[in-house]
Every structure is written in C-alpha cells, then in structure tokens.
Design a protein around this motif. Structure first.
Motif, PDB file in Angstrom:
ATOM      1  N   ASN A  28       0.831  -1.192   0.000  1.00 57.34           N
ATOM      2  CA  ASN A  28       0.000   0.000   0.000  1.00 57.34           C
ATOM      3  C   ASN A  28       0.870   1.248   0.000  1.00 57.34           C
ATOM      4  OD1 ASN A  28      -2.193   1.832   0.422  1.00 57.34           O
ATOM      5  ND2 ASN A  28      -1.633   1.873   2.576  1.00 57.34           N
ATOM      6  N   ALA A  29       0.523   2.185  -0.856  1.00 56.60           N
ATOM      7  CA  ALA A  29       1.176   3.492  -0.864  1.00 56.60           C
ATOM      8  C   ALA A  29       0.125   4.594  -0.852  1.00 56.60           C
ATOM      9  CB  ALA A  29       2.091   3.624  -2.076  1.00 56.60           C
ATOM     10  N   ASP A  30      -1.043   4.283  -0.314  1.00 54.74           N
ATOM     11  CA  ASP A  30      -2.118   5.264  -0.192  1.00 54.74           C
ATOM     12  C   ASP A  30      -2.043   5.883   1.199  1.00 54.74           C
ATOM     13  OD1 ASP A  30      -5.115   5.928  -1.409  1.00 54.74           O
ATOM     14  OD2 ASP A  30      -5.008   5.963   0.786  1.00 54.74           O
ATOM     15  N   SER A  31      -2.053   7.186   1.270  1.00 52.00           N
ATOM     16  CA  SER A  31      -1.864   7.864   2.554  1.00 52.00           C
ATOM     17  C   SER A  31      -3.014   7.663   3.527  1.00 52.00           C
ATOM     18  CB  SER A  31      -1.642   9.362   2.319  1.00 52.00           C
ATOM     19  OG  SER A  31      -2.802   9.948   1.760  1.00 52.00           O
ATOM     20  N   GLN A  32      -4.180   7.246   3.079  1.00 52.33           N
ATOM     21  CA  GLN A  32      -5.325   7.064   3.969  1.00 52.33           C
ATOM     22  C   GLN A  32      -5.618   5.600   4.289  1.00 52.33           C
ATOM     23  OE1 GLN A  32      -6.663   9.918   5.403  1.00 52.33           O
ATOM     24  NE2 GLN A  32      -4.866  10.675   4.318  1.00 52.33           N
ATOM     25  N   GLN A  33      -5.191   4.677   3.433  1.00 57.24           N
ATOM     26  CA  GLN A  33      -5.459   3.264   3.688  1.00 57.24           C
ATOM     27  C   GLN A  33      -4.589   2.700   4.801  1.00 57.24           C
ATOM     28  OE1 GLN A  33      -5.350   1.102  -0.026  1.00 57.24           O
ATOM     29  NE2 GLN A  33      -7.297   1.920  -0.667  1.00 57.24           N
ATOM     30  N   VAL A  34      -3.703   3.504   5.348  1.00 61.35           N
ATOM     31  CA  VAL A  34      -2.891   3.081   6.485  1.00 61.35           C
ATOM     32  C   VAL A  34      -3.713   3.026   7.771  1.00 61.35           C
ATOM     33  CG1 VAL A  34      -0.740   3.948   5.494  1.00 61.35           C
ATOM     34  CG2 VAL A  34      -2.099   5.439   6.968  1.00 61.35           C
ATOM     35  N   TYR A  35      -4.863   3.728   7.802  1.00 58.13           N
ATOM     36  CA  TYR A  35      -5.692   3.777   9.002  1.00 58.13           C
ATOM     37  C   TYR A  35      -6.614   2.567   9.081  1.00 58.13           C
ATOM     38  CZ  TYR A  35      -4.078   8.559   9.547  1.00 58.13           C
ATOM     39  OH  TYR A  35      -3.289   9.661   9.708  1.00 58.13           O
ATOM     40  N   ALA A  36      -6.572   1.880  10.226  1.00 64.02           N
ATOM     41  CA  ALA A  36      -7.342   0.649  10.417  1.00 64.02           C
ATOM     42  C   ALA A  36      -8.844   0.804  10.167  1.00 64.02           C
ATOM     43  CB  ALA A  36      -7.084   0.092  11.815  1.00 64.02           C
ATOM     44  N   PRO A  37      -9.518   1.841  10.694  1.00 62.19           N
ATOM     45  CA  PRO A  37     -10.969   1.874  10.544  1.00 62.19           C
ATOM     46  C   PRO A  37     -11.484   2.417   9.210  1.00 62.19           C
ATOM     47  CG  PRO A  37     -10.273   3.689  11.924  1.00 62.19           C
ATOM     48  CD  PRO A  37      -9.043   2.887  11.599  1.00 62.19           C
ATOM     49  N   TRP A  38     -10.622   2.836   8.314  1.00 59.04           N
ATOM     50  CA  TRP A  38     -11.081   3.500   7.097  1.00 59.04           C
ATOM     51  C   TRP A  38     -11.143   2.580   5.881  1.00 59.04           C
ATOM     52  CZ3 TRP A  38      -8.846   9.125   6.739  1.00 59.04           C
ATOM     53  CH2 TRP A  38      -9.387   9.874   7.784  1.00 59.04           C
ATOM     54  N   ARG A  39     -11.573   1.367   6.061  1.00 57.68           N
ATOM     55  CA  ARG A  39     -11.607   0.404   4.951  1.00 57.68           C
ATOM     56  C   ARG A  39     -12.569   0.852   3.853  1.00 57.68           C
ATOM     57  NH1 ARG A  39      -9.798  -4.719   4.524  1.00 57.68           N
ATOM     58  NH2 ARG A  39      -9.514  -4.946   6.756  1.00 57.68           N
ATOM     59  N   ILE A  40     -13.809   1.165   4.191  1.00 62.18           N
ATOM     60  CA  ILE A  40     -14.810   1.506   3.176  1.00 62.18           C
ATOM     61  C   ILE A  40     -14.544   2.886   2.586  1.00 62.18           C
ATOM     62  CG2 ILE A  40     -17.265   1.957   2.772  1.00 62.18           C
ATOM     63  CD1 ILE A  40     -17.816  -0.235   4.886  1.00 62.18           C
ATOM     64  N   LEU A  41     -14.271   3.861   3.442  1.00 58.80           N
ATOM     65  CA  LEU A  41     -14.040   5.237   2.991  1.00 58.80           C
ATOM     66  C   LEU A  41     -12.920   5.336   1.957  1.00 58.80           C
ATOM     67  CD1 LEU A  41     -14.704   8.272   3.392  1.00 58.80           C
ATOM     68  CD2 LEU A  41     -12.984   8.282   5.197  1.00 58.80           C
ATOM     69  N   THR A  42     -11.897   4.500   2.108  1.00 60.00           N
ATOM     70  CA  THR A  42     -10.731   4.578   1.222  1.00 60.00           C
ATOM     71  C   THR A  42     -10.708   3.497   0.147  1.00 60.00           C
ATOM     72  OG1 THR A  42      -9.395   3.169   2.682  1.00 60.00           O
ATOM     73  CG2 THR A  42      -9.317   5.564   3.071  1.00 60.00           C
ATOM     74  N   ALA A  43     -11.747   2.673   0.082  1.00 58.32           N
ATOM     75  CA  ALA A  43     -11.817   1.555  -0.870  1.00 58.32           C
ATOM     76  C   ALA A  43     -10.665   0.569  -0.660  1.00 58.32           C
ATOM     77  CB  ALA A  43     -11.845   2.056  -2.316  1.00 58.32           C
ATOM     78  N   ARG A  44     -10.284   0.396   0.607  1.00 58.38           N
ATOM     79  CA  ARG A  44      -9.223  -0.554   0.951  1.00 58.38           C
ATOM     80  C   ARG A  44      -9.706  -1.976   0.679  1.00 58.38           C
ATOM     81  NH1 ARG A  44      -7.811  -0.879   6.994  1.00 58.38           N
ATOM     82  NH2 ARG A  44      -7.678  -3.119   6.994  1.00 58.38           N
ATOM     83  N   PRO A  45      -8.817  -2.869   0.255  1.00 55.33           N
ATOM     84  CA  PRO A  45      -9.226  -4.255   0.019  1.00 55.33           C
ATOM     85  C   PRO A  45      -9.891  -4.853   1.260  1.00 55.33           C
ATOM     86  CG  PRO A  45      -7.005  -3.899  -0.794  1.00 55.33           C
ATOM     87  CD  PRO A  45      -7.391  -2.664  -0.041  1.00 55.33           C
ATOM     88  N   GLY A  46     -10.875  -5.700   1.031  1.00 57.51           N
ATOM     89  CA  GLY A  46     -11.580  -6.352   2.128  1.00 57.51           C
ATOM     90  C   GLY A  46     -10.792  -7.527   2.680  1.00 57.51           C
ATOM     91  N   PRO A  47     -11.268  -8.096   3.782  1.00 57.15           N
ATOM     92  CA  PRO A  47     -10.575  -9.233   4.398  1.00 57.15           C
ATOM     93  C   PRO A  47     -10.376 -10.412   3.444  1.00 57.15           C
ATOM     94  CG  PRO A  47     -12.246  -8.374   5.893  1.00 57.15           C
ATOM     95  CD  PRO A  47     -12.419  -7.654   4.575  1.00 57.15           C
ATOM     96  N   ALA A  48     -11.337 -10.667   2.572  1.00 53.24           N
ATOM     97  CA  ALA A  48     -11.196 -11.786   1.629  1.00 53.24           C
ATOM     98  C   ALA A  48     -10.044 -11.538   0.655  1.00 53.24           C
ATOM     99  CB  ALA A  48     -12.502 -11.998   0.857  1.00 53.24           C
ATOM    100  N   GLU A  49      -9.933 -10.312   0.163  1.00 53.99           N
ATOM    101  CA  GLU A  49      -8.825  -9.978  -0.754  1.00 53.99           C
ATOM    102  C   GLU A  49      -7.490 -10.012  -0.014  1.00 53.99           C
ATOM    103  OE1 GLU A  49     -12.483  -8.451  -2.467  1.00 53.99           O
ATOM    104  OE2 GLU A  49     -11.570  -7.913  -0.564  1.00 53.99           O
ATOM    105  N   GLU A  50      -7.477  -9.461   1.194  1.00 53.31           N
ATOM    106  CA  GLU A  50      -6.229  -9.435   1.962  1.00 53.31           C
ATOM    107  C   GLU A  50      -5.762 -10.834   2.341  1.00 53.31           C
ATOM    108  OE1 GLU A  50      -6.832  -6.683   5.183  1.00 53.31           O
ATOM    109  OE2 GLU A  50      -6.450  -4.965   3.889  1.00 53.31           O
ATOM    110  N   ALA A  51      -6.687 -11.803   2.406  1.00 53.27           N
ATOM    111  CA  ALA A  51      -6.324 -13.182   2.741  1.00 53.27           C
ATOM    112  C   ALA A  51      -5.702 -13.925   1.555  1.00 53.27           C
ATOM    113  CB  ALA A  51      -7.555 -13.931   3.242  1.00 53.27           C
ATOM    114  N   ARG A  52      -5.937 -13.439   0.336  1.00 59.39           N
ATOM    115  CA  ARG A  52      -5.446 -14.144  -0.858  1.00 59.39           C
ATOM    116  C   ARG A  52      -3.941 -14.010  -1.043  1.00 59.39           C
ATOM    117  NH1 ARG A  52      -9.710 -12.106  -5.197  1.00 59.39           N
ATOM    118  NH2 ARG A  52      -8.149 -12.878  -6.648  1.00 59.39           N
ATOM    119  N   VAL A  53      -3.397 -12.847  -0.764  1.00 58.48           N
ATOM    120  CA  VAL A  53      -1.949 -12.614  -0.786  1.00 58.48           C
ATOM    121  C   VAL A  53      -1.635 -11.644   0.342  1.00 58.48           C
ATOM    122  CG1 VAL A  53      -1.717 -12.934  -3.295  1.00 58.48           C
ATOM    123  CG2 VAL A  53      -1.969 -10.641  -2.371  1.00 58.48           C
ATOM    124  N   PRO A  54      -0.402 -11.650   0.850  1.00 56.87           N
ATOM    125  CA  PRO A  54      -0.059 -10.683   1.890  1.00 56.87           C
ATOM    126  C   PRO A  54      -0.205  -9.246   1.379  1.00 56.87           C
ATOM    127  CG  PRO A  54       1.597 -12.411   1.765  1.00 56.87           C
ATOM    128  CD  PRO A  54       0.693 -12.584   0.579  1.00 56.87           C
TER     129      PRO A  54
END
Length: 113
Positions: A28-54
């Motif tokens: 990740n190189a997005d300045s807002q996706q570093v924040y734990a609670p901002w998954r939806i607001l920043t369009a961060r990958p969901g748990p299913a996507e994050e489980a597929r690769v580190p």
C-alpha cells in the motif's frame, strides 16, 4: 510496478490480480489506507482480498495517529517493508498515491512521469 489513480479506480484489484499468480504480495502506498478503521471510505481491500496474498502497510495505524508521507517513510513498518521489497527479485505491485514516490526513491528506481 507502480499503480496510481483515483480512489475506487480498481488499483487494489489490479495489484491483487498481478500478485496472486506469482505468490507475491501487494504494498500500500495510499496515505489514507494506512488507518485501520477506514476500509470503506478509502476503498481498501476487504478481508477476503487481503487473505489471498499478503498486503503490506494496510490498516496498521489507529485513527488519529500522527501520519504524513514523511512520517510514513520514517516509520519502522515502512522501513521493514522497504527492506523486504529491495531484497525481492520480482517487485510486487505498489498501489496508491503520494507514498509511491517515497518507495520508488528508497528503491532507487525511476519515478515514471
């Protein structure tokens, strides 16, 4: 590989599609996706996507933590990830915005314009 673009443009999905067949990971190189609670607001990958690769440097900061591009560049998490990145034979996709330039600079790779 640097993937940059607007929020919700599909960078993370593309990065996942590129990393998965190589048993790689996504940085990740997005300045807002570093924040734990901002998954939806920043369009961060969901748990299913994050489980597929580190996924590195996603959601590792609590909301309200001091953060800037410079702060992130100097953080232990960033330094550890960059050291691992530099040692890889094939670089994983780097997805995001302003931190892309910091990462490319650390790796001494040209900044694409």
């Amino acid at each position: 590989m640097l993937l940059a673009g607007a929020t919700g443009a599909g960078k993370s999905g593309l990065a996942l599609g590129l990393a998965e067949p190589l048993d790689g990971w996504v940085v990740n190189a997005d300045s807002q996706q570093v924040y734990a609670p901002w998954r939806i607001l920043t369009a961060r990958p969901g748990p299913a996507e994050e489980a597929r690769v580190p996924h590195k440097l996603y959601g590792h900061l609590p909301l309200g933590a001091a953060h800037s591009t410079l702060h992130s560049a100097l953080s232990g998490a960033m330094q550890s990830t960059l050291a691992s990145l530099a040692a890889l034979r094939n670089s994983p996709p780097i997805s995001g915005g302003s931190l892309c330039y910091t990462i490319l600079g650390y790796l001494r790779r040209p900044i694409p314009f």
